[in-house]
Design a protein around this motif. Structure first.
Motif, PDB file in Angstrom:
ATOM      1  N   LEU A  21       0.780  -1.237   0.000  1.00  7.41           N
ATOM      2  CA  LEU A  21       0.000   0.000   0.000  1.00  7.41           C
ATOM      3  C   LEU A  21       0.811   1.287   0.000  1.00  7.41           C
ATOM      4  N   VAL A  22       1.998   1.282   0.575  1.00  9.56           N
ATOM      5  CA  VAL A  22       2.763   2.523   0.702  1.00  9.56           C
ATOM      6  C   VAL A  22       3.562   2.781  -0.579  1.00  9.56           C
ATOM      7  N   LYS A  23       3.390   3.966  -1.149  1.00  9.00           N
ATOM      8  CA  LYS A  23       4.070   4.302  -2.401  1.00  9.00           C
ATOM      9  C   LYS A  23       5.509   4.757  -2.138  1.00  9.00           C
ATOM     10  N   ILE A  24       6.410   4.346  -3.026  1.00  9.10           N
ATOM     11  CA  ILE A  24       7.810   4.736  -2.925  1.00  9.10           C
ATOM     12  C   ILE A  24       7.935   6.217  -3.309  1.00  9.10           C
ATOM     13  N   PRO A  25       8.572   7.034  -2.483  1.00 12.27           N
ATOM     14  CA  PRO A  25       8.738   8.459  -2.832  1.00 12.27           C
ATOM     15  C   PRO A  25       9.431   8.614  -4.191  1.00 12.27           C
ATOM     16  N   GLY A  26       8.832   9.416  -5.034  1.00 11.28           N
ATOM     17  CA  GLY A  26       9.400   9.667  -6.344  1.00 11.28           C
ATOM     18  C   GLY A  26       9.026   8.655  -7.407  1.00 11.28           C
ATOM     19  N   GLN A  27       8.483   7.506  -6.992  1.00 11.16           N
ATOM     20  CA  GLN A  27       8.115   6.445  -7.941  1.00 11.16           C
ATOM     21  C   GLN A  27       6.621   6.435  -8.255  1.00 11.16           C
ATOM     22  N   GLY A  28       5.805   6.842  -7.275  1.00  9.86           N
ATOM     23  CA  GLY A  28       4.364   6.847  -7.480  1.00  9.86           C
ATOM     24  C   GLY A  28       3.732   5.472  -7.467  1.00  9.86           C
ATOM     25  N   GLN A  29       4.467   4.459  -6.999  1.00 12.37           N
ATOM     26  CA  GLN A  29       3.912   3.109  -6.914  1.00 12.37           C
ATOM     27  C   GLN A  29       4.523   2.377  -5.724  1.00 12.37           C
ATOM     28  N   SER A  30       3.840   1.315  -5.293  1.00  9.15           N
ATOM     29  CA  SER A  30       4.306   0.551  -4.138  1.00  9.15           C
ATOM     30  C   SER A  30       5.468  -0.353  -4.526  1.00  9.15           C
ATOM     31  N   VAL A  31       6.122  -0.928  -3.506  1.00  9.94           N
ATOM     32  CA  VAL A  31       7.216  -1.869  -3.753  1.00  9.94           C
ATOM     33  C   VAL A  31       6.698  -3.069  -4.552  1.00  9.94           C
ATOM     34  N   PHE A  32       5.540  -3.565  -4.159  1.00 12.82           N
ATOM     35  CA  PHE A  32       4.941  -4.706  -4.863  1.00 12.82           C
ATOM     36  C   PHE A  32       4.728  -4.369  -6.337  1.00 12.82           C
ATOM     37  N   ASN A  33       4.141  -3.214  -6.580  1.00 16.22           N
ATOM     38  CA  ASN A  33       3.891  -2.778  -7.956  1.00 16.22           C
ATOM     39  C   ASN A  33       5.180  -2.661  -8.755  1.00 16.22           C
TER      40      ASN A  33
END
Length: 437
Positions: A21-33
């Motif tokens: 659920l938590v988005k990676i800063p600067g990436q706009g997506q989660s680790v899973f994504n």
């Protein structure tokens, strides 16, 4: 209550929430994504070949198990469950194999044009489901559902007209699968844990689509970044409709009869201490008992995918051909399109057939929604389809249980849900996505 168990449960559950659920800063997506999209990008040039190998091996196994009864299949319980006496699966695999062979080698432009997007979708589904199966146990296997169960149990009877223990069925659907939840409910009905009315409510109003499946369809339509808020939105809309449906015909007319014997007595659990302690104790015990088996998880998921990926490619291609070259489905669903349009769904005539596709196979809506680039439309349509809760595979299981339900009864429930999910999804979308961004 073990401190080690509590730490294990809370730590791994929190890790799962962060990964999903938590988005990676600067990436706009989660680790899973990020993991999934990276693997999909690497495999993109060979997508069709990945699918060709998967379907080819599945077809070989089904022929060996269903037609030849090969000992190496029949004597292995796991392989036997997947490949023995699977005549419909054999037909589907033959159609899917023809579609992928045509895509790779034959100049059938009409078929290849309609299967193009589905080939990419199905290949990506293979990647997505394997990665999800490796990471999802952090949310499903280490006590999160046990914590939720303690707090949800008191509201089940007044709102949904079922015993508090039915929350386990609902959470099983959320964290494992709808089919498993339905099988559990049927077994409980046969053991007189629930009466007929309660069981029908559970299988048609509490079978909330699982998190991994919801992730899969969101990934397929390019909206995985909305998973957290969407799943909450979909659950609230579906359960709001359930609160209404359980009070209407046909469910309110179903007799409260048991298969035999006296009903099971449900304990309140008050003697075990405050809720927070019971929640942590249950989570701790589950976490300590759970062992993580990544290889076994991958094997199980690969075998499970045989039951839906070939179906999506085979019948999805056929349905796209029908939709592209005939108007029959649009004609049949025109009244529903007008109902959707009344609640502000644009181009409703185009999207109304999604509801029919959804009943046939719950992955099918992504066949049409994958090309929609308006999140406000695709998320509302997806909420409506996932919120139906009456799907063909679990329905066939329920109909096979003597004395439980019938097609007329389930058809009436499905029609009610179909009608009510439109205003629920349309109105709640504004609430959740205004709050959730």
């Amino acid at each position: 209550m073990s401190k080690k168990g509590v730490a294990k449960s809370l730590g791994l559950t929190l890790l799962g929430i962060v990964l999903f659920l938590v988005k990676i800063p600067g990436q706009g997506q989660s680790v899973f994504n990020l993991i999934v999209s990276t693997i999909e990008n690497i495999l993109e040039p060979v997508n069709a070949w990945v699918l060709f190998i998967f379907i080819g091996v599945s077809l070989f196994g089904t022929i060996c198990g269903t037609c030849l009864h090969a000992p190496f299949i029949t004597k292995n319980e796991r392989l036997a469950n997947c490949f023995v006496d699977k005549k419909m699966q054999l037909v589907t695999l033959l159609v899917a194999f023809f579609v992928i062979v045509s895509y790779l080698f034959l100049p059938f432009d009409i078929i290849n044009t309609e299967s193009d997007a589905l080939v990419t979708m199905c290949a990506n589904m293979v990647v997505f489901m394997i990665v999800a199966k490796l990471i999802l146990p952090l949310l499903s296997d280490y006590g999160f559902s046990e914590m939720l169960e303690v707090y949800l149990r008191p509201v089940m009877k007044p709102l949904l007209k079922v015993p508090g223990s039915a929350v386990i069925n609902m959470l099983t659907g959320m964290f494992v699968s709808v089919t498993v939840a339905v099988v559990m409910a049927i077994d409980q009905f046969q053991k007189s844990v629930y009466n007929r009315r309660e069981t029908v409510i559970i299988i048609s109003c509490l079978t909330i689509p699982s998190m991994p499946f919801t992730m899969l369809v969101l990934q397929n339509i390019g909206e995985m970044d909305h998973f957290g808020i969407f799943y909450l939105y979909m659950c609230v809309a579906a359960l709001l409709v359930s609160v209404i449906v359980v009070r209407l015909f046909p469910i309110r007319k179903i007799p409260e009869v048991y298969v035999g014997g006296a009903p099971a007595i449900e304990t309140s659990g008050k003697a075990d201490g405050p809720k927070w302690r019971r929640a942590l104790t249950g989570a701790s015990e589950k976490a300590l008992a759970t062992r993580y088996h990544p290889v076994d998880n991958v094997i199980s998921m690969v075998l499970n995918m045989i039951s839906f990926i070939p179906y999506t490619l085979a019948w999805g291609t056929l349905m796209k051909l029908i939709l592209a070259h005939t108007g029959i489905v649009n004609i049949l669903t025109w009244p529903y399109a007008m109902w959707m349009q009344l609640f502000g769904i644009p181009d409703a005539v185009h999207f109304a057939p999604v509801m029919v596709l959804n009943f046939i196979d719950v992955v099918m809506p992504t066949v049409l929604l994958a090309d929609v680039h308006n999140a406000a439309v695709s998320l509302r349509i997806l909420c409506m389809t996932l919120g139906e809760m009456v799907y063909i595979a679990p329905l066939l299981l329920a109909l096979g249980c003597q004395g439980l339900t019938n097609i007329k009864e389930q058809g009436a429930v499905w029609l009610l849900r179909l009608i009510l999910m439109v205003p629920a999804a349309a109105l709640l979308y504004q609430v959740f996505f205004a709050l959730g961004g």
